[in-house]
Write an enzyme that holds these catalytic residues in place. Structure first.
Site, PDB file in Angstrom:
ATOM      1  N   ARG A   1       2.760  -5.525  16.671  1.00 35.89           N
ATOM      2  CA  ARG A   1       1.369  -5.072  16.523  1.00 35.89           C
ATOM      3  C   ARG A   1       0.403  -6.194  16.923  1.00 35.89           C
ATOM      4  O   ARG A   1      -0.714  -5.938  17.348  1.00 35.89           O
ATOM      5  CB  ARG A   1       1.111  -4.623  15.073  1.00 35.89           C
ATOM      6  CG  ARG A   1       2.024  -3.493  14.614  1.00 35.89           C
ATOM      7  CD  ARG A   1       1.847  -3.196  13.130  1.00 35.89           C
ATOM      8  NE  ARG A   1       2.208  -4.338  12.301  1.00 35.89           N
ATOM      9  CZ  ARG A   1       2.085  -4.377  10.977  1.00 35.89           C
ATOM     10  NH1 ARG A   1       1.587  -3.331  10.328  1.00 35.89           N
ATOM     11  NH2 ARG A   1       2.445  -5.451  10.288  1.00 35.89           N
TER      12      ARG A   1
ATOM     13  N   ASP B   1      -2.467  -9.050  11.378  1.00 36.65           N
ATOM     14  CA  ASP B   1      -3.808  -9.505  11.004  1.00 36.65           C
ATOM     15  C   ASP B   1      -4.254 -10.770  11.741  1.00 36.65           C
ATOM     16  O   ASP B   1      -5.434 -11.127  11.679  1.00 36.65           O
ATOM     17  CB  ASP B   1      -3.858  -9.784   9.492  1.00 36.65           C
ATOM     18  CG  ASP B   1      -3.504  -8.554   8.684  1.00 36.65           C
ATOM     19  OD1 ASP B   1      -4.020  -7.484   9.014  1.00 36.65           O
ATOM     20  OD2 ASP B   1      -2.711  -8.663   7.734  1.00 36.65           O
TER      21      ASP B   1
ATOM     22  N   SER C   1       0.832  -1.222   0.000  1.00 37.78           N
ATOM     23  CA  SER C   1       0.000   0.000   0.000  1.00 37.78           C
ATOM     24  C   SER C   1       0.861   1.265   0.000  1.00 37.78           C
ATOM     25  O   SER C   1       0.528   2.247  -0.683  1.00 37.78           O
ATOM     26  CB  SER C   1      -0.984  -0.001   1.170  1.00 37.78           C
ATOM     27  OG  SER C   1      -0.361  -0.329   2.379  1.00 37.78           O
TER      28      SER C   1
ATOM     29  N   HIS D   1      -2.052  -8.968   1.540  1.00 36.62           N
ATOM     30  CA  HIS D   1      -1.781  -7.724   2.287  1.00 36.62           C
ATOM     31  C   HIS D   1      -2.956  -7.489   3.246  1.00 36.62           C
ATOM     32  O   HIS D   1      -3.286  -8.355   4.035  1.00 36.62           O
ATOM     33  CB  HIS D   1      -1.570  -6.592   1.260  1.00 36.62           C
ATOM     34  CG  HIS D   1      -0.998  -5.318   1.814  1.00 36.62           C
ATOM     35  ND1 HIS D   1      -0.348  -5.222   3.014  1.00 36.62           N
ATOM     36  CD2 HIS D   1      -0.995  -4.039   1.315  1.00 36.62           C
ATOM     37  CE1 HIS D   1       0.044  -3.965   3.220  1.00 36.62           C
ATOM     38  NE2 HIS D   1      -0.348  -3.223   2.194  1.00 36.62           N
TER      39      HIS D   1
ATOM     40  N   HIS E   1       5.629 -13.020   7.059  1.00 33.97           N
ATOM     41  CA  HIS E   1       5.874 -11.619   6.701  1.00 33.97           C
ATOM     42  C   HIS E   1       7.071 -11.526   5.765  1.00 33.97           C
ATOM     43  O   HIS E   1       8.004 -12.323   5.859  1.00 33.97           O
ATOM     44  CB  HIS E   1       6.132 -10.760   7.947  1.00 33.97           C
ATOM     45  CG  HIS E   1       5.866  -9.320   7.703  1.00 33.97           C
ATOM     46  ND1 HIS E   1       6.808  -8.471   7.171  1.00 33.97           N
ATOM     47  CD2 HIS E   1       4.743  -8.579   7.866  1.00 33.97           C
ATOM     48  CE1 HIS E   1       6.280  -7.275   7.047  1.00 33.97           C
ATOM     49  NE2 HIS E   1       5.026  -7.302   7.470  1.00 33.97           N
TER      50      HIS E   1
HETATM   51  N1  NMX Z   1       1.074 -19.972   5.085  1.00 33.41           N
HETATM   52  C1  NMX Z   1       1.515 -20.849   4.147  1.00 33.41           C
HETATM   53  N2  NMX Z   1       2.610 -20.650   3.402  1.00 33.41           N
HETATM   54  C2  NMX Z   1       3.295 -19.523   3.626  1.00 33.41           C
HETATM   55  C3  NMX Z   1       2.926 -18.588   4.591  1.00 33.41           C
HETATM   56  C4  NMX Z   1       1.743 -18.836   5.325  1.00 33.41           C
HETATM   57  N3  NMX Z   1       1.282 -17.980   6.230  1.00 33.41           N
HETATM   58  N4  NMX Z   1       3.809 -17.577   4.572  1.00 33.41           N
HETATM   59  C5  NMX Z   1       4.719 -17.860   3.618  1.00 33.41           C
HETATM   60  N5  NMX Z   1       4.407 -19.047   3.021  1.00 33.41           N
HETATM   61  C6  NMX Z   1       5.062 -19.692   1.900  1.00 33.41           C
HETATM   62  C7  NMX Z   1       5.001 -18.792   0.672  1.00 33.41           C
HETATM   63  O1  NMX Z   1       3.733 -18.877   0.049  1.00 33.41           O
HETATM   64  C8  NMX Z   1       6.168 -19.318  -0.137  1.00 33.41           C
HETATM   65  O2  NMX Z   1       5.746 -20.528  -0.733  1.00 33.41           O
HETATM   66  P1  NMX Z   1       6.290 -20.953  -2.219  1.00 33.41           P
HETATM   67  O3  NMX Z   1       7.787 -20.944  -2.127  1.00 33.41           O
HETATM   68  O4  NMX Z   1       5.702 -22.317  -2.422  1.00 33.41           O
HETATM   69  O5  NMX Z   1       5.770 -19.917  -3.162  1.00 33.41           O
HETATM   70  C9  NMX Z   1       7.196 -19.655   0.935  1.00 33.41           C
HETATM   71  O6  NMX Z   1       6.463 -19.835   2.146  1.00 33.41           O
HETATM   72  C10 NMX Z   1       8.240 -18.572   1.158  1.00 33.41           C
HETATM   73  O7  NMX Z   1       7.585 -17.353   1.405  1.00 33.41           O
HETATM   74  P2  NMX Z   1       8.235 -16.229   2.338  1.00 33.41           P
HETATM   75  O8  NMX Z   1       9.472 -15.754   1.662  1.00 33.41           O
HETATM   76  O9  NMX Z   1       8.344 -16.721   3.725  1.00 33.41           O
HETATM   77  O10 NMX Z   1       7.089 -15.114   2.354  1.00 33.41           O
HETATM   78  P3  NMX Z   1       6.865 -13.908   1.313  1.00 33.41           P
HETATM   79  O11 NMX Z   1       7.751 -12.797   1.703  1.00 33.41           O
HETATM   80  O12 NMX Z   1       6.898 -14.371  -0.083  1.00 33.41           O
HETATM   81  O13 NMX Z   1       5.342 -13.553   1.650  1.00 33.41           O
HETATM   82  C11 NMX Z   1       3.479 -13.057   3.023  1.00 33.41           C
HETATM   83  C12 NMX Z   1       4.979 -12.854   2.821  1.00 33.41           C
HETATM   84  C13 NMX Z   1       3.016 -12.166   4.173  1.00 33.41           C
HETATM   85  C14 NMX Z   1       2.740 -12.649   1.751  1.00 33.41           C
HETATM   86  C15 NMX Z   1       3.239 -14.548   3.348  1.00 33.41           C
HETATM   87  O14 NMX Z   1       3.858 -14.867   4.579  1.00 33.41           O
HETATM   88  C16 NMX Z   1       1.744 -14.914   3.419  1.00 33.41           C
HETATM   89  O15 NMX Z   1       1.172 -15.238   2.374  1.00 33.41           O
HETATM   90  N6  NMX Z   1       1.124 -14.879   4.640  1.00 33.41           N
HETATM   91  C17 NMX Z   1      -0.311 -15.113   4.754  1.00 33.41           C
HETATM   92  C18 NMX Z   1      -1.094 -13.897   4.328  1.00 33.41           C
HETATM   93  C19 NMX Z   1      -0.965 -12.771   5.323  1.00 33.41           C
HETATM   94  O16 NMX Z   1      -1.106 -12.950   6.524  1.00 33.41           O
HETATM   95  N7  NMX Z   1      -0.719 -11.556   4.819  1.00 33.41           N
HETATM   96  C20 NMX Z   1      -0.695 -10.347   5.673  1.00 33.41           C
HETATM   97  C21 NMX Z   1       0.688  -9.703   5.805  1.00 33.41           C
HETATM   98  C22 NMX Z   1       0.599  -8.505   6.688  1.00 33.41           C
HETATM   99  N8  NMX Z   1      -0.227  -7.443   6.117  1.00 33.41           N
HETATM  100  O17 NMX Z   1      -1.127  -6.957   6.771  1.00 33.41           O
HETATM  101  O18 NMX Z   1      -0.015  -7.025   4.982  1.00 33.41           O
HETATM  102  C1  MLT Z   2       1.968  -3.824   6.451  1.00 33.02           C
HETATM  103  O1  MLT Z   2       1.560  -3.385   7.534  1.00 33.02           O
HETATM  104  O2  MLT Z   2       2.079  -3.096   5.447  1.00 33.02           O
HETATM  105  C2  MLT Z   2       2.227  -5.290   6.348  1.00 33.02           C
HETATM  106  O3  MLT Z   2       2.731  -5.811   7.533  1.00 33.02           O
HETATM  107  C3  MLT Z   2       2.997  -5.700   5.121  1.00 33.02           C
HETATM  108  C4  MLT Z   2       4.431  -5.270   5.004  1.00 33.02           C
HETATM  109  O4  MLT Z   2       4.983  -4.563   5.821  1.00 33.02           O
HETATM  110  O5  MLT Z   2       5.040  -5.703   3.998  1.00 33.02           O
END
Ligand code: NMX
Ligand code: MLT
Length: 437
Positions: A328, A374, A242, A272, A319
């Protein structure tokens, strides 16, 4: 001129000069090496943005202008002794880099309550033209764009303006926009979930208390929760989707409404901000499938493992930068334990916290198995009566405006140019590293 604008000029002009000089003297200095992996996995860790409002440490979490969340709880002005800090104070801190006085905060509250009353009628017509079951983020973002007819930046730019003054009408647009977002969010909430029974703004209340008032919640606990929620979601340095989207679109000198709308489109993604709503769906689906209200730790583990087996993410966990439990998350858990110690939903969140990090760690690929903001925010809102999940990302968006729009003012103070990175096709990367399949 408003004294806050005068202060921004005093603080901002020398800094803007310094940025120019820095580029002139050190523009060709190498500051970081970049790997192919970084480019192809979302530019993680690549320093490519200048952001002054906040900074994220992977271990410690967020600091706003150098202050951690517990420090903000101690140092920012509050309505009640021992209560939660006012988001107005965080806005002032992010804008100026200085801690505000109670007078500064009151001044901003008054300004926002006044400016909030200037929403043009067509914005409500535009919202009302959408089906009620359009997701609240669609309605929110449509309203933001509809409000851009009021953009002071657009008008000033068309009239002709010196580059170094761009920040001025940007500031005015940002103040208008931030003041109006709670009205729009509450309007959408009452339209969709409360039979179009709207509640007027109360100019005597602060910004967050007004949001909860217009949504229909006047208890001191919900006001406190809303202030906490608005503070902790406000900013997460510049690289999150964002913030980055707002900055990128703003770099084309798009007005604050267009820029913020871009950020909100990103916030609506499930990876996100929409994760806060999805956490609630994940929890409810788990309860339905297990068939009990209070599942055991083992049952939660099995359900979490099944989520992974089905190729889905566990929302609220992981994350891109953090490598520890998000502060948080912790501050919300503390709030819940203080004001709702027996809440069943919070106990369930705590139980999920005991299990999911281990399940994610065992995959061997998740870089951060710990909960993010979240994982608990929806359960906390639900505990205090705000049970309509689709509004949660809108509330996140209202708060996020504080950080990303403050940064937009600084982008204009610094006269940062249009953002335009270089892209290459796959062959270029193959040749660059001499790849052999
Ligand atoms: N559940 C399952 N798999 C996960 C999760 C999770 N919570 N987090 C990471 N992975 C997987 C990811 O999909 C990736 O798989 P692949 O190699 O098969 O594509 C692998 O682990 C490596 O990912 P990372 O490098 O650890 O994470 P990345 O930086 O790519 O993504 C998020 C970060 C936040 C997008 C990821 O952790 C996620 O999808 N979390 C669940 C959604 C979520 O809670 N998002 C909110 C973030 C905070 N916000 O408010 O924005
Ligand atoms: C945020 O608050 O924007 C989320 O934790 C995602 C991030 O920092 O990448």
């Amino acid at each position: 001129m408003d004294y806050i604008k005068e202060r921004i000029i005093e603080i901002g002009r020398p800094k803007a000069e310094m940025v120019k000089d820095l580029i002139k003297k050190h523009g060709d200095d190498v500051i970081q090496d970049v790997t192919l992996g970084q480019v192809l996995t979302g530019m993680k860790g690549m320093v490519s943005l200048l952001t002054c409002t906040s900074k994220l440490d992977p271990e410690e979490g967020i600091r706003f202008r150098g202050y951690s969340i517990p420090q903000l709880q101690e140092l920012l002005p509050k309505v009640h002794q021992g209560g939660e800090p006012l988001p107005e104070g965080l806005f002032y801190l992010m804008l100026t880099g200085e801690l505000p006085t109670k007078e500064d905060v009151n001044h901003i509250s008054e300004q926002w309550a006044l400016r909030a009353q200037g929403i043009p009628a067509h914005v409500y017509d535009v919202i009302n033209a959408l089906p009620k079951d359009a997701h609240p983020m669609i309605q929110f973002n449509t309203a933001i764009l509809a409000m851009s007819t009021e953009s002071q930046f657009r008008k000033a730019y068309l009239t002709g303006m010196d580059k170094k003054d761009y920040w001025g009408p940007t500031y005015e647009g940002v103040m208008d926009l931030i003041s109006r977002l709670p009205v729009i969010a509450a309007y959408i909430y009452r339209r969709v979930f409360h039979n179009e029974q709207y509640i007027d703004i109360d100019p005597s209340l602060d910004w967050a208390a007004n949001l909860s008032h217009m949504m229909g919640y006047d208890s001191l606990e919900v006001q406190r929760l809303m202030r906490l929620y608005m503070v902790i979601h406000a900013d997460h340095e510049g690289g999150n989707v964002s913030a980055h989207a707002t900055h990128l679109v703003g770099s084309a000198l798009s007005n604050p409404y267009y820029s913020f709308s871009a950020g909100m489109n990103g916030l609506a993604g499930p990876l996100h901000g929409m994760a806060n709503q999805n956490v609630m769906h994940w929890i409810n689906k788990m309860l339905r499938e297990i068939g009990v209200e209070n599942p055991s730790v083992e049952q939660i583990r099995e359900y979490a493992e099944m989520t992974l087996r089905n190729g889905q993410v566990i929302p609220g966990y992981g994350h891109a930068v953090l490598r520890k439990t998000d502060p948080r998350f912790t501050v919300q858990l503390e709030f819940a334990k203080k004001y709702a110690p027996d809440a069943q939903l919070i106990q369930l969140v705590d139980k999920i916290y005991q299990v999911v990090p281990d399940v994610l760690s065992k995959t061997g690929k998740v870089k951060n198995p710990w909960p993010n903001v979240d994982a608990i925010s929806g359960s906390l809102l639900s505990t205090f009566g705000i049970t309509e999940y689709p509004i949660y990302t809108v509330l996140f968006g209202v708060s996020r405006a504080l950080g990303v729009l403050t940064q937009l003012i600084w982008d204009r103070l610094y006269s940062l140019p249009i953002e335009r990175p270089k892209s290459q096709n796959l062959q270029w990367f193959i040749d660059k590293v001499n790849y052999q399949p």
